[in-house]
Each structure stands twice: as C-alpha cells, then as structure tokens.
Design a protein around this motif. Sequence first.
Motif, PDB file in Angstrom:
ATOM      1  N   UNK A 191     -15.604 -44.175  -3.630  1.00 18.06           N
ATOM      2  CA  UNK A 191     -14.616 -44.911  -2.982  1.00 18.06           C
ATOM      3  C   UNK A 191     -14.061 -44.591  -1.759  1.00 18.06           C
ATOM      4  N   UNK A 192     -13.733 -44.897  -0.821  1.00 19.69           N
ATOM      5  CA  UNK A 192     -13.371 -44.404   0.441  1.00 19.69           C
ATOM      6  C   UNK A 192     -12.103 -44.950   0.870  1.00 19.69           C
ATOM      7  N   UNK A 193     -11.163 -44.047   1.264  1.00 20.81           N
ATOM      8  CA  UNK A 193      -9.685 -44.193   1.717  1.00 20.81           C
ATOM      9  C   UNK A 193      -9.590 -44.424   2.996  1.00 20.81           C
ATOM     10  N   UNK A 194      -9.034 -45.592   3.498  1.00 18.33           N
ATOM     11  CA  UNK A 194      -8.804 -45.501   5.264  1.00 18.33           C
ATOM     12  C   UNK A 194      -7.637 -44.426   5.391  1.00 18.33           C
ATOM     13  N   UNK A 195      -7.981 -43.808   6.325  1.00 24.12           N
ATOM     14  CA  UNK A 195      -6.906 -42.713   7.002  1.00 24.12           C
ATOM     15  C   UNK A 195      -6.372 -43.158   8.143  1.00 24.12           C
ATOM     16  N   UNK A 196      -5.176 -43.679   8.351  1.00 21.63           N
ATOM     17  CA  UNK A 196      -4.931 -44.512   9.656  1.00 21.63           C
ATOM     18  C   UNK A 196      -4.736 -43.394  10.768  1.00 21.63           C
ATOM     19  N   UNK A 197      -4.381 -42.178  10.496  1.00 19.85           N
ATOM     20  CA  UNK A 197      -4.384 -41.154  11.442  1.00 19.85           C
ATOM     21  C   UNK A 197      -5.711 -40.737  12.294  1.00 19.85           C
ATOM     22  N   UNK A 198      -6.552 -41.128  11.515  1.00 21.10           N
ATOM     23  CA  UNK A 198      -7.904 -40.924  12.633  1.00 21.10           C
ATOM     24  C   UNK A 198      -8.857 -42.116  12.377  1.00 21.10           C
ATOM     25  N   UNK A 199      -8.285 -43.175  11.720  1.00 25.45           N
ATOM     26  CA  UNK A 199      -8.963 -44.426  11.880  1.00 25.45           C
ATOM     27  C   UNK A 199     -10.326 -44.616  11.269  1.00 25.45           C
ATOM     28  N   UNK A 200     -10.588 -43.768  10.169  1.00 27.26           N
ATOM     29  CA  UNK A 200     -11.819 -43.690   9.439  1.00 27.26           C
ATOM     30  C   UNK A 200     -11.598 -43.693   7.949  1.00 27.26           C
ATOM     31  N   UNK A 201     -12.419 -44.168   7.306  1.00 28.31           N
ATOM     32  CA  UNK A 201     -12.609 -44.192   5.809  1.00 28.31           C
ATOM     33  C   UNK A 201     -13.283 -42.710   5.292  1.00 28.31           C
ATOM     34  N   UNK A 202     -12.493 -42.264   4.693  1.00 29.66           N
ATOM     35  CA  UNK A 202     -12.813 -40.815   3.890  1.00 29.66           C
ATOM     36  C   UNK A 202     -13.100 -40.922   2.471  1.00 29.66           C
ATOM     37  N   UNK A 203     -13.945 -40.137   2.191  1.00 28.78           N
ATOM     38  CA  UNK A 203     -14.429 -40.229   0.724  1.00 28.78           C
ATOM     39  C   UNK A 203     -13.427 -39.467  -0.305  1.00 28.78           C
ATOM     40  N   UNK A 204     -12.959 -40.600  -0.920  1.00 28.26           N
ATOM     41  CA  UNK A 204     -11.796 -40.023  -1.778  1.00 28.26           C
ATOM     42  C   UNK A 204     -11.993 -40.056  -3.383  1.00 28.26           C
ATOM     43  N   UNK A 205     -12.921 -40.909  -3.477  1.00 26.43           N
ATOM     44  CA  UNK A 205     -13.321 -40.915  -4.956  1.00 26.43           C
ATOM     45  C   UNK A 205     -14.740 -41.185  -5.085  1.00 26.43           C
ATOM     46  N   UNK A 206     -15.496 -39.881  -5.230  1.00 23.37           N
ATOM     47  CA  UNK A 206     -16.901 -39.862  -5.218  1.00 23.37           C
ATOM     48  C   UNK A 206     -17.275 -40.119  -6.754  1.00 23.37           C
ATOM     49  N   UNK A 207     -18.393 -40.775  -6.893  1.00 26.71           N
ATOM     50  CA  UNK A 207     -19.191 -40.885  -7.952  1.00 26.71           C
ATOM     51  C   UNK A 207     -18.246 -41.442  -9.032  1.00 26.71           C
ATOM     52  N   UNK A 208     -17.425 -42.635  -8.883  1.00 29.51           N
ATOM     53  CA  UNK A 208     -16.585 -43.368  -9.672  1.00 29.51           C
ATOM     54  C   UNK A 208     -17.461 -43.874 -10.963  1.00 29.51           C
ATOM     55  N   UNK A 209     -16.793 -43.602 -11.899  1.00 33.46           N
ATOM     56  CA  UNK A 209     -17.130 -44.032 -13.389  1.00 33.46           C
ATOM     57  C   UNK A 209     -16.131 -44.584 -14.301  1.00 33.46           C
ATOM     58  N   UNK A 210     -16.480 -45.746 -14.861  1.00 33.69           N
ATOM     59  CA  UNK A 210     -15.329 -46.480 -15.737  1.00 33.69           C
ATOM     60  C   UNK A 210     -15.415 -45.505 -17.061  1.00 33.69           C
ATOM     61  N   UNK A 211     -14.089 -45.550 -17.932  1.00 32.59           N
ATOM     62  CA  UNK A 211     -14.411 -45.296 -19.082  1.00 32.59           C
ATOM     63  C   UNK A 211     -14.884 -46.121 -20.188  1.00 32.59           C
ATOM     64  N   UNK A 212     -15.655 -45.475 -21.223  1.00 31.07           N
ATOM     65  CA  UNK A 212     -16.296 -46.439 -22.094  1.00 31.07           C
ATOM     66  C   UNK A 212     -15.429 -47.520 -22.852  1.00 31.07           C
ATOM     67  N   UNK A 213     -14.161 -46.901 -23.175  1.00 29.65           N
ATOM     68  CA  UNK A 213     -13.186 -48.019 -23.538  1.00 29.65           C
ATOM     69  C   UNK A 213     -11.821 -47.610 -22.777  1.00 29.65           C
TER      70      UNK A 213
END
Length: 341
Positions: A191-213
């Motif tokens: 997941x990459x969040x847009x940082x409006x101060x630099x106009x770039x998407x920055x990696x904020x949520x690396x290797x996202x995993x969903x809970x088993x339940x």
Amino acid sequence: MIFFQKMAQEPIDTNCMTLTRWILAEQKKYAPTGTGDFTQLLASLQTAVKAVSAAVRRAGISDMFGVAGNVNVQGEEVKKLDVLANELFINMLRKILKFCHHIYQENDNEIEVETERQGKYIVTFDPLDGSSNIDCLVSIGSIFAIFKKPHDEPLAPGDALQSGRQIIAAGYALYGSATMMVLSAGHGVNGFMLDPSIGEFVLSDPDMKIKPRGKIYSINEGYEEKWEPAVKEYVKSKKMGTPYGSRYIGSMVADVHRTLKYGGIFMYPATVDSPKGKLRVLYECMPMAYIMEQAGGMASTGTKPILDIVPTSLHQRSPIFLGSKDDVEEILEVIAKHAAK
C-alpha cells in the motif's frame, strides 16, 4: 506553539520508498529481459490516479458534483466525475501506447490502439467505483487489472476474456481521508499513501496480509428478503453468540479496503432481481479477488474461486464473497449445505 515545535523536531525520512522507486526496483528483477513497457504502464496508471485524486478533492469547488445527463452501458446514471475519470485514464494510457486495449465500465466496447502501435498488455478498469456516493463525500476509488496479450498477432475479438489466473498485476486507489494505492504484481500486496507535500505515493503498508478471521461482515442488508436462503442463514449466524460488527459503505473499494485491513468478509450475493450478481467480473471482482488472494485471503462466487472465471462478455457480472480465509470458507460451507438439500 508547542505543537509546531514538536512537528519541527520530528525526523524527516530522506530515503522513503516511493511507488516510482518500487516500480523501478521491480523492473530490475527482470533485467536484462525486461523492456520497461510494464514499468511505463504502471507509472501511467499512477499518474492517472493522481489526476483523479486531484479532481475528487476539487469536485465541489469546480462544480463537478451531480450527474452528466446520460447513462452508461449498464443503465446507470453517469456522474460528472465518472466522465472526467474515464477521460483521465484513457488519455494517460493512450499516450504511452504500451497496451493493446482497455475495457472500462462506462462503455460497451474496448478502446483499441492502432495495430502498428499495439503493445502486449490489456488493461481493464473501473475509473471511479462508488460514484453514487460522490455528492455526499463518501470514500470512492478506482480499480484496475492488467493482463498480457495472449498472442503476438494483431488483437482479435475475445482476447480480453481471460481467466483471472492470467492477471499479472492488479490494484485499486482509494480516495478517502487520504489517497492510497494498493498494488500487487504477483509478489504480495503493498500500500502506498499519496504525500501531497511531495506529490508522490510513499510505501506506507508493505506486504499487506489479511487476518485469517475477522469480526466484521459487510453486506447491503436492505436486500435481505431477496437473498438466497444460504446467505440469510449465514448473516443471521453472524448476529448470534459473540456477534460480528456490521459495516457497509456502498463503495466497493472502501468496503474491500476495510476488509483487507481489519479482516472479515465482504459480500455482494445474487438476488432475486440480479440472479447473476451485480458486480462486474473483469474490472471489479477479478482485481479485488487477485489482491485478496495475494494478501492471504479468499474470493469466491459461492461455488468457485472468482479468479477461475473465464468471462464470456466484457461486462459479465458475478456474485462475490471475499475476505478472510476462515470467514469465506464458512459461508461456502453454508452454501454447499443448502445446495445439497
């Protein structure tokens, strides 16, 4: 004054992983055979998302709320932002000329690049999912999937009608309290969040995993009387004992993103009025199913995995149940029990 002093003391990350850097790093994994076409395609999608995000933020000021005065191929009222988002995605993809054609929600036909300029990718996308929520400022989003052209010959009718197992990348953008892109190229979800101060998407949520339940179910309960008995039984069970929380926004991107972050299940089942389901396979169900499976979850029609569908038409619809593995398996057991009666 104290607030500003604290802000000033916070260290600035001078080596943040932007989406652009991440895309280039992915390209290096395929050197020297990589041509850079896929890199350019992802970069163009990123730029389109930035442009749509800017338009969404200024919609009220720029008089972009309301309807455009026409309907799309599904008979749905088209919002002004729908039209703008379509044009932004189409124009950004056309400029790089690295894709064969793209399929999108508002049109009944593919948009095809001239034969001599055809690339090797097919892009399917919903440029503005949840647009019925635009005027009340609820979170909305964009969804996309990328397939490879199945042959080296000029594009033929039906080339885009591929199984979800042929997807090479998929993702979505969420325009909420912040703008976020969630992307997978077959090696996990980031997941990459847009940082409006630099106009770039920055990696904020690396290797996202969903809970088993999870502890949340998401479904439009206004259609309860039109559900199949299995769905009614399952939802009722989630209200018994230690109940699940019920959360439903009505924007697929927002509902799926919450499900990915917190766990649980998102459901859009078939109804009496829509026996084949409502969500579109190529540019809604498949991209989200791809993301969910890459994050360790599941996505099913109720009888088979969403990614096993081989669509027969561009705007084919399907029921969908996606989310935490244990939760999805539980409803599939209920559906199978009813089918065996």
